[in-house]
Design a protein around this motif. Structure first.
Motif, PDB file in Angstrom:
ATOM      1  N   ASP A  30     -35.910 -12.790   6.620  1.00 18.17           N
ATOM      2  CA  ASP A  30     -34.805 -11.887   6.298  1.00 18.17           C
ATOM      3  C   ASP A  30     -35.325 -10.515   5.898  1.00 18.17           C
ATOM      4  O   ASP A  30     -36.374 -10.097   6.344  1.00 18.17           O
ATOM      5  CB  ASP A  30     -33.948 -12.511   5.194  1.00 18.17           C
ATOM      6  N   SER A  31     -34.626  -9.855   5.020  1.00 12.88           N
ATOM      7  CA  SER A  31     -34.797  -8.433   4.766  1.00 12.88           C
ATOM      8  C   SER A  31     -36.170  -8.064   4.198  1.00 12.88           C
ATOM      9  O   SER A  31     -36.908  -8.905   3.693  1.00 12.88           O
ATOM     10  CB  SER A  31     -33.719  -7.978   3.790  1.00 12.88           C
ATOM     11  N   SER A  52     -40.945  -8.929   6.491  1.00 12.08           N
ATOM     12  CA  SER A  52     -41.297 -10.345   6.576  1.00 12.08           C
ATOM     13  C   SER A  52     -42.587 -10.535   7.368  1.00 12.08           C
ATOM     14  O   SER A  52     -43.329 -11.485   7.120  1.00 12.08           O
ATOM     15  CB  SER A  52     -40.152 -11.131   7.222  1.00 12.08           C
ATOM     16  N   ALA A  53     -42.876  -9.615   8.272  1.00 12.56           N
ATOM     17  CA  ALA A  53     -44.103  -9.690   9.071  1.00 12.56           C
ATOM     18  C   ALA A  53     -45.296  -9.071   8.368  1.00 12.56           C
ATOM     19  O   ALA A  53     -46.415  -9.112   8.902  1.00 12.56           O
ATOM     20  CB  ALA A  53     -43.884  -9.003  10.411  1.00 12.56           C
ATOM     21  N   GLY A  54     -45.063  -8.481   7.206  1.00 15.09           N
ATOM     22  CA  GLY A  54     -46.163  -7.899   6.446  1.00 15.09           C
ATOM     23  C   GLY A  54     -46.388  -6.418   6.665  1.00 15.09           C
ATOM     24  O   GLY A  54     -47.336  -5.848   6.127  1.00 15.09           O
ATOM     25  N   SER A  55     -45.520  -5.776   7.426  1.00 18.15           N
ATOM     26  CA  SER A  55     -45.642  -4.331   7.602  1.00 18.15           C
ATOM     27  C   SER A  55     -45.251  -3.631   6.304  1.00 18.15           C
ATOM     28  O   SER A  55     -44.284  -4.025   5.650  1.00 18.15           O
ATOM     29  CB  SER A  55     -44.728  -3.862   8.732  1.00 18.15           C
ATOM     30  N   GLN A  70     -47.388  -9.922  -0.342  1.00 20.78           N
ATOM     31  CA  GLN A  70     -46.505 -11.069  -0.566  1.00 20.78           C
ATOM     32  C   GLN A  70     -47.239 -12.329  -0.172  1.00 20.78           C
ATOM     33  O   GLN A  70     -48.157 -12.291   0.646  1.00 20.78           O
ATOM     34  CB  GLN A  70     -45.217 -10.931   0.255  1.00 20.78           C
ATOM     35  N   ASP A  71     -46.835 -13.435  -0.747  1.00 22.92           N
ATOM     36  CA  ASP A  71     -47.434 -14.686  -0.320  1.00 22.92           C
ATOM     37  C   ASP A  71     -46.760 -15.135   0.976  1.00 22.92           C
ATOM     38  O   ASP A  71     -45.750 -14.577   1.405  1.00 22.92           O
ATOM     39  CB  ASP A  71     -47.333 -15.748  -1.411  1.00 22.92           C
ATOM     40  N   ASN A  72     -47.345 -16.122   1.611  1.00 20.96           N
ATOM     41  CA  ASN A  72     -46.888 -16.500   2.955  1.00 20.96           C
ATOM     42  C   ASN A  72     -45.439 -16.954   2.973  1.00 20.96           C
ATOM     43  O   ASN A  72     -44.720 -16.726   3.946  1.00 20.96           O
ATOM     44  CB  ASN A  72     -47.784 -17.602   3.527  1.00 20.96           C
ATOM     45  N   ALA A  73     -45.019 -17.596   1.921  1.00 23.99           N
ATOM     46  CA  ALA A  73     -43.649 -18.115   1.876  1.00 23.99           C
ATOM     47  C   ALA A  73     -42.660 -17.092   1.356  1.00 23.99           C
ATOM     48  O   ALA A  73     -41.470 -17.389   1.235  1.00 23.99           O
ATOM     49  CB  ALA A  73     -43.602 -19.365   1.000  1.00 23.99           C
TER      50      ALA A  73
END
Length: 128
Positions: A30-31, A52-55, A70-73
């Protein structure tokens, strides 16, 4: 969505602090997750965001000094703040929305319109 901010406190200029924001109820794809801040006498300012993709994207004022991760989850989003400056003193908020910063307004006013998308603020004080 529920966001709970921890960390913050006091540091000397050139020091470091880390903020954490625990996120629950957010679908993993999501956002974007954002950090905003509001210094005394100022309006709400964008600090950084992560998709969510880490950008990631940073305000010019913190680029090269702050790192969002962020952590993976996506259970927790972090804001590592290095080489702190006195002008970084502010209340910091995490949010799961792209806040409407125009016209300029208080973070608390913005948060009140979307209480499920904002964590509580945490004060960061940087002294010289």
């Amino acid at each position: 969505v529920r966001l709970v901010v921890s960390g913050g406190g006091s540091a000397q200029a050139a020091g470091s602090l880390r903020l954490s924001c625990t996120v629950s109820g957010l679908p993993p794809y999501d956002s974007d997750l954002h950090w905003y801040r509001q210094a005394a006498g100022n309006e709400c300012d964008f600090v950084t965001r992560i998709s969510s993709a880490g950008s990631t994207f940073y305000a010019d004022s913190v680029k090269g000094r702050f790192t969002i991760s962020q952590d993976n989850a996506r259970n927790t989003v972090y804001l590592q703040m290095n080489n702190l400056k006195v002008e970084d003193t502010a209340v910091y908020y995490c949010a799961a929305e792209d806040a409407p910063l125009i016209p300029p307004q208080s973070c608390t006013v913005i948060a009140a319109t979307a209480p499920d998308a904002w964590g509580q603020g945490t004060l960061v004080t940087v002294s010289s």
